[in-house]
Write a protein that holds these residues in place. Structure first.
Motif, PDB file in Angstrom:
ATOM      1  N   GLN A  99       0.849  -1.175   0.000  1.00  0.00           N
ATOM      2  CA  GLN A  99       0.000   0.000   0.000  1.00  0.00           C
ATOM      3  C   GLN A  99       0.890   1.232   0.000  1.00  0.00           C
ATOM      4  O   GLN A  99       1.628   1.481   0.952  1.00  0.00           O
ATOM      5  CB  GLN A  99      -0.933   0.015   1.222  1.00  0.00           C
ATOM      6  N   ALA A 100       0.841   1.983  -1.103  1.00  0.00           N
ATOM      7  CA  ALA A 100       1.698   3.160  -1.226  1.00  0.00           C
ATOM      8  C   ALA A 100       1.258   4.235  -0.241  1.00  0.00           C
ATOM      9  O   ALA A 100       0.077   4.347   0.103  1.00  0.00           O
ATOM     10  CB  ALA A 100       1.645   3.696  -2.657  1.00  0.00           C
ATOM     11  N   LYS A 101       2.213   5.023   0.201  1.00  0.00           N
ATOM     12  CA  LYS A 101       1.920   6.094   1.138  1.00  0.00           C
ATOM     13  C   LYS A 101       0.923   7.075   0.512  1.00  0.00           C
ATOM     14  O   LYS A 101       1.065   7.480  -0.640  1.00  0.00           O
ATOM     15  CB  LYS A 101       3.201   6.840   1.505  1.00  0.00           C
ATOM     16  N   GLY A 102      -0.106   7.436   1.271  1.00  0.00           N
ATOM     17  CA  GLY A 102      -1.088   8.391   0.804  1.00  0.00           C
ATOM     18  C   GLY A 102      -2.213   7.785  -0.017  1.00  0.00           C
ATOM     19  O   GLY A 102      -3.179   8.469  -0.349  1.00  0.00           O
ATOM     20  N   GLU A 103      -2.118   6.489  -0.335  1.00  0.00           N
ATOM     21  CA  GLU A 103      -3.154   5.831  -1.126  1.00  0.00           C
ATOM     22  C   GLU A 103      -4.208   5.196  -0.204  1.00  0.00           C
ATOM     23  O   GLU A 103      -3.929   4.845   0.928  1.00  0.00           O
ATOM     24  CB  GLU A 103      -2.546   4.748  -2.017  1.00  0.00           C
ATOM     25  N   LYS A 104      -5.410   5.047  -0.737  1.00  0.00           N
ATOM     26  CA  LYS A 104      -6.471   4.398   0.016  1.00  0.00           C
ATOM     27  C   LYS A 104      -6.163   2.913   0.190  1.00  0.00           C
ATOM     28  O   LYS A 104      -5.497   2.304  -0.634  1.00  0.00           O
ATOM     29  CB  LYS A 104      -7.813   4.571  -0.707  1.00  0.00           C
ATOM     30  N   ALA A 152      -0.354  -7.754  -4.820  1.00  0.00           N
ATOM     31  CA  ALA A 152      -1.643  -7.147  -4.499  1.00  0.00           C
ATOM     32  C   ALA A 152      -1.376  -5.673  -4.197  1.00  0.00           C
ATOM     33  O   ALA A 152      -1.109  -5.291  -3.060  1.00  0.00           O
ATOM     34  CB  ALA A 152      -2.293  -7.848  -3.313  1.00  0.00           C
ATOM     35  N   CYS A 153      -1.398  -4.866  -5.246  1.00  0.00           N
ATOM     36  CA  CYS A 153      -1.081  -3.439  -5.105  1.00  0.00           C
ATOM     37  C   CYS A 153      -1.695  -2.690  -6.274  1.00  0.00           C
ATOM     38  O   CYS A 153      -2.326  -3.282  -7.150  1.00  0.00           O
ATOM     39  CB  CYS A 153       0.427  -3.225  -5.060  1.00  0.00           C
ATOM     40  N   PHE A 167       4.439  -0.540 -10.439  1.00  0.00           N
ATOM     41  CA  PHE A 167       3.672  -1.026  -9.307  1.00  0.00           C
ATOM     42  C   PHE A 167       3.887  -0.038  -8.165  1.00  0.00           C
ATOM     43  O   PHE A 167       5.018   0.361  -7.888  1.00  0.00           O
ATOM     44  CB  PHE A 167       4.143  -2.412  -8.890  1.00  0.00           C
ATOM     45  N   ALA A 168       2.801   0.332  -7.508  1.00  0.00           N
ATOM     46  CA  ALA A 168       2.897   1.285  -6.402  1.00  0.00           C
ATOM     47  C   ALA A 168       3.222   0.532  -5.113  1.00  0.00           C
ATOM     48  O   ALA A 168       2.346  -0.069  -4.497  1.00  0.00           O
ATOM     49  CB  ALA A 168       1.594   2.060  -6.260  1.00  0.00           C
ATOM     50  N   LEU A 169       4.495   0.564  -4.718  1.00  0.00           N
ATOM     51  CA  LEU A 169       4.924  -0.103  -3.496  1.00  0.00           C
ATOM     52  C   LEU A 169       4.978   0.895  -2.348  1.00  0.00           C
ATOM     53  O   LEU A 169       4.722   2.086  -2.521  1.00  0.00           O
ATOM     54  CB  LEU A 169       6.291  -0.759  -3.721  1.00  0.00           C
ATOM     55  N   HIS A 170       5.344   0.411  -1.159  1.00  0.00           N
ATOM     56  CA  HIS A 170       5.297   1.251   0.038  1.00  0.00           C
ATOM     57  C   HIS A 170       6.212   2.467  -0.078  1.00  0.00           C
ATOM     58  O   HIS A 170       5.865   3.555   0.384  1.00  0.00           O
ATOM     59  CB  HIS A 170       5.702   0.426   1.262  1.00  0.00           C
ATOM     60  N   ASP A 171       7.390   2.294  -0.706  1.00  0.00           N
ATOM     61  CA  ASP A 171       8.363   3.387  -0.747  1.00  0.00           C
ATOM     62  C   ASP A 171       8.502   4.037  -2.118  1.00  0.00           C
ATOM     63  O   ASP A 171       9.427   4.815  -2.345  1.00  0.00           O
ATOM     64  CB  ASP A 171       9.743   2.881  -0.288  1.00  0.00           C
ATOM     65  N   GLY A 172       7.601   3.719  -3.061  1.00  0.00           N
ATOM     66  CA  GLY A 172       7.705   4.374  -4.363  1.00  0.00           C
ATOM     67  C   GLY A 172       7.214   3.496  -5.503  1.00  0.00           C
ATOM     68  O   GLY A 172       6.606   2.443  -5.287  1.00  0.00           O
ATOM     69  N   HIS A 173       7.509   3.936  -6.714  1.00  0.00           N
ATOM     70  CA  HIS A 173       7.039   3.246  -7.906  1.00  0.00           C
ATOM     71  C   HIS A 173       8.103   2.291  -8.433  1.00  0.00           C
ATOM     72  O   HIS A 173       9.226   2.691  -8.746  1.00  0.00           O
ATOM     73  CB  HIS A 173       6.674   4.271  -8.983  1.00  0.00           C
TER      74      HIS A 173
END
Length: 207
Positions: A99-104, A152-153, A167-173
């Motif tokens: 779950q990327a930062k700032g994403e739902k 799952a992202c 892919f939008a990962l926790h620390d970036g793309h």
């Protein structure tokens, strides 16, 4: 417009012109039911070959005869023995929940991965990577050492610069270009579980 009728007409034409002649030969060398591997190129990669069929009562569509899988190149899956290894050898699977930062929050992802874990248990060893651990360096490591990875992202397509799709990962793309540079040796299958973030358009319906 009758969408169902138009779709059936298209799939029948695909069957008559492309798939049926191939199946006629396949049935002499590979019994039904079994798995077949498609390696489409150019515009053929946009065609739903797996769904082709006559779609008439009493007649078999491709899905009734063979289970279709796809490969990007013959080298990747045939010449190096990948296909036998997928079918017969227990492999390693990584389940990435990012779950990327700032994403739902992605709803129901936890239940989805738990379901997958139950189904692959006994067939493959698996590792769950989530939260802050689902960062680019860790996911790169999982891609390097595992045959199968389930992501799952959120997917981020880039029509103008496809290699910048990510892919939008926790620390970036995590971009396609970066994945290519990894020179993966063991990778066989990566699945992206996403929603509307990866839908195509009229020019690239399956991108």
């Amino acid at each position: 417009m009758d969408v169902t009728r138009d779709l059936a007409i298209m799939l029948r034409e695909l069957w008559d012109e492309i798939v049926s002649p191939i199946v006629n030969i396949l049935q002499t060398i590979r019994p039904c039911p079994s798995r077949i591997w498609w390696c489409p190129t150019a515009e053929f990669s946009l065609l739903p070959l797996r769904a082709a069929g006559p779609y008439w009562k009493g007649q078999h569509n491709l899905a009734n005869l063979y289970t279709s899988s796809y490969t990007s190149t013959l080298t990747a899956s045939l010449l190096d023995g990948t296909i036998p290894r997928i079918l017969h050898q227990k492999g390693n699977t990584s389940l990435v929940q990012a779950q990327a930062k700032g994403e739902k929050e992605l709803v129901s992802v936890g239940a989805e991965l738990a379901n997958i874990s139950q189904r692959v248990d006994g067939l493959a060893t698996f590792m769950h990577v989530g939260g802050r651990k689902s960062c680019i360096p860790r996911v790169t490591e999982e891609l390097m050492k595992n045959e199968w990875v389930h992501l799952a992202c959120r997917g981020l397509p880039n029509r103008r610069q496809p290699f910048e799709s990510a892919f939008a990962l926790h620390d970036g793309h995590f971009t396609i270009e970066r994945i290519i540079r990894c020179e993966l040796q063991n990778a066989e299958f990566v699945y992206l579980s996403a929603c509307h973030t990866t839908v195509g358009d009229e020019e690239s319906p399956e991108s």
